[in-house]
Every structure is written in structure tokens, then in C-alpha cells.
Design a protein around this motif. Sequence first.
Motif, PDB file in Angstrom:
ATOM      1  N   PRO A 131      -5.342   8.202  -8.887  1.00 56.20           N
ATOM      2  CA  PRO A 131      -4.876   7.506  -8.055  1.00 56.20           C
ATOM      3  C   PRO A 131      -4.753   8.202  -7.196  1.00 56.20           C
ATOM      4  CG  PRO A 131      -3.561   8.172 -10.489  1.00 56.20           C
ATOM      5  CD  PRO A 131      -4.336   8.742 -11.105  1.00 56.20           C
ATOM      6  N   ILE A 132      -4.452   8.201  -6.086  1.00 49.78           N
ATOM      7  CA  ILE A 132      -5.480   8.888  -5.173  1.00 49.78           C
ATOM      8  C   ILE A 132      -4.827  10.102  -5.063  1.00 49.78           C
ATOM      9  CG2 ILE A 132      -5.614   8.956  -2.781  1.00 49.78           C
ATOM     10  CD1 ILE A 132      -4.120   5.773  -2.810  1.00 49.78           C
ATOM     11  N   PRO A 133      -5.439  10.726  -4.895  1.00 50.10           N
ATOM     12  CA  PRO A 133      -5.553  12.303  -4.239  1.00 50.10           C
ATOM     13  C   PRO A 133      -4.489  12.248  -3.619  1.00 50.10           C
ATOM     14  CG  PRO A 133      -8.208  12.243  -5.117  1.00 50.10           C
ATOM     15  CD  PRO A 133      -7.407  10.894  -4.814  1.00 50.10           C
ATOM     16  N   VAL A 134      -3.326  13.616  -3.123  1.00 47.12           N
ATOM     17  CA  VAL A 134      -2.460  14.190  -2.801  1.00 47.12           C
ATOM     18  C   VAL A 134      -3.290  14.722  -1.711  1.00 47.12           C
ATOM     19  CG1 VAL A 134      -0.792  16.410  -2.331  1.00 47.12           C
ATOM     20  CG2 VAL A 134      -0.859  14.870  -4.995  1.00 47.12           C
ATOM     21  N   GLU A 135      -4.425  15.059  -1.783  1.00 50.62           N
ATOM     22  CA  GLU A 135      -5.296  16.205  -0.307  1.00 50.62           C
ATOM     23  C   GLU A 135      -5.469  15.214   0.436  1.00 50.62           C
ATOM     24  OE1 GLU A 135      -5.585  16.708  -3.229  1.00 50.62           O
ATOM     25  OE2 GLU A 135      -4.737  19.134  -3.752  1.00 50.62           O
ATOM     26  N   THR A 136      -5.936  13.850   0.132  1.00 51.39           N
ATOM     27  CA  THR A 136      -6.266  12.871   0.528  1.00 51.39           C
ATOM     28  C   THR A 136      -5.307  11.682   1.326  1.00 51.39           C
ATOM     29  OG1 THR A 136      -8.390  12.372  -1.241  1.00 51.39           O
ATOM     30  CG2 THR A 136      -7.877  10.486   0.113  1.00 51.39           C
ATOM     31  N   LEU A 137      -4.003  11.912   0.688  1.00 54.00           N
ATOM     32  CA  LEU A 137      -3.089  11.177   1.398  1.00 54.00           C
ATOM     33  C   LEU A 137      -2.904  11.941   2.158  1.00 54.00           C
ATOM     34  CD1 LEU A 137      -1.252   9.593  -1.833  1.00 54.00           C
ATOM     35  CD2 LEU A 137      -2.252   8.118  -0.647  1.00 54.00           C
ATOM     36  N   LEU A 138      -2.148  12.935   2.391  1.00 54.75           N
ATOM     37  CA  LEU A 138      -1.812  13.903   3.643  1.00 54.75           C
ATOM     38  C   LEU A 138      -2.492  13.496   5.020  1.00 54.75           C
ATOM     39  CD1 LEU A 138      -0.130  16.861   1.138  1.00 54.75           C
ATOM     40  CD2 LEU A 138       0.560  14.908   2.860  1.00 54.75           C
ATOM     41  N   LEU A 139      -4.241  14.169   4.267  1.00 50.65           N
ATOM     42  CA  LEU A 139      -4.584  13.994   5.165  1.00 50.65           C
ATOM     43  C   LEU A 139      -5.592  12.103   6.009  1.00 50.65           C
ATOM     44  CD1 LEU A 139      -7.760  14.887   6.730  1.00 50.65           C
ATOM     45  CD2 LEU A 139      -8.808  14.090   5.282  1.00 50.65           C
ATOM     46  N   ALA A 140      -4.822  11.685   5.883  1.00 49.37           N
ATOM     47  CA  ALA A 140      -4.984   9.751   5.969  1.00 49.37           C
ATOM     48  C   ALA A 140      -3.557  10.070   6.706  1.00 49.37           C
ATOM     49  CB  ALA A 140      -4.518   9.365   4.868  1.00 49.37           C
ATOM     50  N   TYR A 141      -2.132  10.125   6.347  1.00 54.78           N
ATOM     51  CA  TYR A 141      -0.957   9.933   7.023  1.00 54.78           C
ATOM     52  C   TYR A 141      -1.204  10.726   7.942  1.00 54.78           C
ATOM     53  CZ  TYR A 141       1.735   7.781   4.104  1.00 54.78           C
ATOM     54  OH  TYR A 141       2.377   5.866   3.393  1.00 54.78           O
ATOM     55  N   ARG A 142      -1.821  12.143   8.329  1.00 49.56           N
ATOM     56  CA  ARG A 142      -1.256  13.177   9.321  1.00 49.56           C
ATOM     57  C   ARG A 142      -2.605  11.996  10.299  1.00 49.56           C
ATOM     58  NH1 ARG A 142      -0.974  17.580   6.149  1.00 49.56           N
ATOM     59  NH2 ARG A 142       0.727  18.727   6.050  1.00 49.56           N
ATOM     60  N   SER A 143      -3.336  11.920  10.002  1.00 48.09           N
ATOM     61  CA  SER A 143      -4.730  10.475  10.847  1.00 48.09           C
ATOM     62  C   SER A 143      -4.417   9.872  10.869  1.00 48.09           C
ATOM     63  CB  SER A 143      -6.130  10.495   9.878  1.00 48.09           C
ATOM     64  OG  SER A 143      -6.621  11.571   9.967  1.00 48.09           O
ATOM     65  N   GLY A 144      -2.637   8.608  10.492  1.00 45.69           N
ATOM     66  CA  GLY A 144      -2.034   8.055  10.718  1.00 45.69           C
ATOM     67  C   GLY A 144      -2.476   6.539  10.803  1.00 45.69           C
ATOM     68  N   ILE A 145      -3.085   7.099   8.906  1.00 48.35           N
ATOM     69  CA  ILE A 145      -3.680   5.399   8.152  1.00 48.35           C
ATOM     70  C   ILE A 145      -2.554   5.709   6.584  1.00 48.35           C
ATOM     71  CG2 ILE A 145      -5.576   5.588   9.295  1.00 48.35           C
ATOM     72  CD1 ILE A 145      -7.438   6.702   7.655  1.00 48.35           C
ATOM     73  N   PHE A 146      -2.810   4.549   6.365  1.00 48.16           N
ATOM     74  CA  PHE A 146      -2.149   5.032   4.839  1.00 48.16           C
ATOM     75  C   PHE A 146      -2.450   3.912   3.876  1.00 48.16           C
ATOM     76  CE2 PHE A 146       0.044   3.048   8.250  1.00 48.16           C
ATOM     77  CZ  PHE A 146       0.528   1.024   7.301  1.00 48.16           C
ATOM     78  N   PRO A 147      -2.474   4.046   2.578  1.00 53.62           N
ATOM     79  CA  PRO A 147      -3.141   2.957   2.195  1.00 53.62           C
ATOM     80  C   PRO A 147      -2.572   1.803   1.118  1.00 53.62           C
ATOM     81  CG  PRO A 147      -2.605   4.597   0.853  1.00 53.62           C
ATOM     82  CD  PRO A 147      -1.797   5.027   2.023  1.00 53.62           C
ATOM     83  N   MET A 148      -2.819   0.433   0.848  1.00 47.68           N
ATOM     84  CA  MET A 148      -2.194  -0.828   1.029  1.00 47.68           C
ATOM     85  C   MET A 148      -2.663  -1.256  -0.156  1.00 47.68           C
ATOM     86  SD  MET A 148      -0.640  -1.736   4.036  1.00 47.68           S
ATOM     87  CE  MET A 148       1.235  -3.437   3.312  1.00 47.68           C
ATOM     88  N   ALA A 149      -2.088  -2.449  -0.979  1.00 47.04           N
ATOM     89  CA  ALA A 149      -2.833  -3.403  -1.839  1.00 47.04           C
ATOM     90  C   ALA A 149      -3.272  -4.406  -1.074  1.00 47.04           C
ATOM     91  CB  ALA A 149      -2.402  -2.845  -3.216  1.00 47.04           C
ATOM     92  N   ASP A 150      -3.968  -5.118  -1.801  1.00 44.73           N
ATOM     93  CA  ASP A 150      -3.156  -6.829  -1.303  1.00 44.73           C
ATOM     94  C   ASP A 150      -2.822  -7.608  -2.214  1.00 44.73           C
ATOM     95  OD1 ASP A 150      -5.034  -7.510   0.866  1.00 44.73           O
ATOM     96  OD2 ASP A 150      -7.234  -7.676  -0.676  1.00 44.73           O
ATOM     97  N   LYS A 151      -2.537  -7.043  -2.863  1.00 42.08           N
ATOM     98  CA  LYS A 151      -1.285  -7.267  -4.606  1.00 42.08           C
ATOM     99  C   LYS A 151      -1.061  -6.285  -5.533  1.00 42.08           C
ATOM    100  CE  LYS A 151      -3.599 -12.732  -4.373  1.00 42.08           C
ATOM    101  NZ  LYS A 151      -3.767 -13.318  -5.650  1.00 42.08           N
ATOM    102  N   ARG A 152      -0.169  -6.954  -5.965  1.00 42.57           N
ATOM    103  CA  ARG A 152       0.987  -6.052  -7.178  1.00 42.57           C
ATOM    104  C   ARG A 152      -0.230  -5.781  -8.051  1.00 42.57           C
ATOM    105  NH1 ARG A 152       4.304  -8.982  -7.621  1.00 42.57           N
ATOM    106  NH2 ARG A 152       6.015  -8.836  -6.398  1.00 42.57           N
ATOM    107  N   GLU A 153      -0.856  -6.606  -8.538  1.00 41.87           N
ATOM    108  CA  GLU A 153      -1.329  -6.199  -9.561  1.00 41.87           C
ATOM    109  C   GLU A 153      -3.329  -5.459  -9.361  1.00 41.87           C
ATOM    110  OE1 GLU A 153      -0.831  -9.304  -9.327  1.00 41.87           O
ATOM    111  OE2 GLU A 153       1.167  -9.904  -9.994  1.00 41.87           O
TER     112      GLU A 153
END
Length: 239
Positions: free
Chosen positions: A8-30
Amino acid sequence: MHSPLRAPIPVETLLLAYRSGIFPMADKREDQDIFWVEPRDRAIIPLGGLHVSKSLRKVLRSDRFEVTHNEAFTDVMRACAAPRPGHPESWISERIVASYTGLHRAGHAHSLECWETGEDGEKRLVGGLYGVSFDRVFCGESMFSLVSNASKVALCWLVAMLREAGYQLLDCQFMTDHLASMGAVEMPQKQYLTLVEKARGVPDLALEATYQRFAHGDPYSPDYSSPGKLIAQSLTHTS
């Protein structure tokens, strides 16, 4: 044979991303790979500008749904990822689910669930939403509805809770016709990041505390009658 799920993406990485205005996505469910998104334009719902129609107010007051907070976070995520007419694919992969479940356990991701009780007495999850919170910002990630108005009711509860808790910004990421009908507005990413910066600080109340106030009554209000009526009343001046 399936390859093992990537970490999984680390919690600290996710929070830093959101504070920077970016977020993760995947192309497909799989997919196990993710990519980072920084929208050119951002959709937000002003917390004082939610559009609540007369028919939706009626649904709120009726308490048709039992609304809960953080009772079925991962179930809500998987329901948002499930195929539906017009949207056979989803950007919510199992790695995304695992990453946000970790964020949820750390207290920075929340869900609202709408339940219906069937004739057999069993509760069924029929709608809801989830999102990420940091500082005085809430980023709505996705919502789903298996019956009419379920996701709209969840959104009304979210806005009421955020207002009560002292949040300043409700991010919706990308504009859609549905969000526009609920009062969302679009702005350049640079303007959005300015609002994020202004929303630094700790909310006045935890979201769980505001949920409890609406779900179980205000001890200082002798006029309290039901959760839905209190939510509708709190949103009277937002439309």
C-alpha cells in the motif's frame, strides 16, 4: 497465477500528496500500478452553498436511511469500485483500497454509509461516500448509490458535519453534472492550492463528534426530533 499485491501507499506519502494538490488513481480495477493526478481545474462544493432541493429535504426529514460514520469504510470503497451502467471500469484498485484503508486506520479517511432495513429485518448498504481529511480540508473521493437519493443524503450529512466541525474546504476533484447540480464550482488548481493553504490548522471538532451530535441529538436543543430533521435544519441556509 496472480502476482502478490504491491505494498500500500504509505500514509505519510498520501498526506503529503493531498497537501500538494495531487492524488493517486489506477487505470483499471485489476491494476497494481498507480499514477499521480494533478488536475488543471478543481471542483469544490462551498460549505455554505450546497444545493438541497425540496424533494431531497423531504427525504432527509423522513429518515428513510440510517446513516452511519466509519462503520463500513472498506465496503463503501468496494461498492464505489463496483461496475455499474455506463461505468464498467473503476480507478479504485485493490492497492488503492488497501492504501486508503491504512489512511482510515490512521484517522485521515472517513466514510458515511446509508442503510435500508428490509422486510426480513436485515440492514443493507445502499449508498455512501468516502474521502480524505487533513487540516480543515476534506477531499471527497467517490460515492455510490444503489437506490434513489442515497448518495445525496450521504453528501448532505457530510456537509453538515464539516460545517459543524469547522472545516473550510470540501474538494470534489473533478466536476460532473451531478456535482454541479449540488452546488459545486470549478476553479484553477492554483486557486485551489491557495484555499488549501488557508485551511491549515486543526478543526474545532472531530468528525465523529459532529456525527454523534446529528445522529443522537443535541443535549442543548429540546426541539430535537430526528437525525434527518436536524440535518435538514442545519442546511436551511445553504441553498
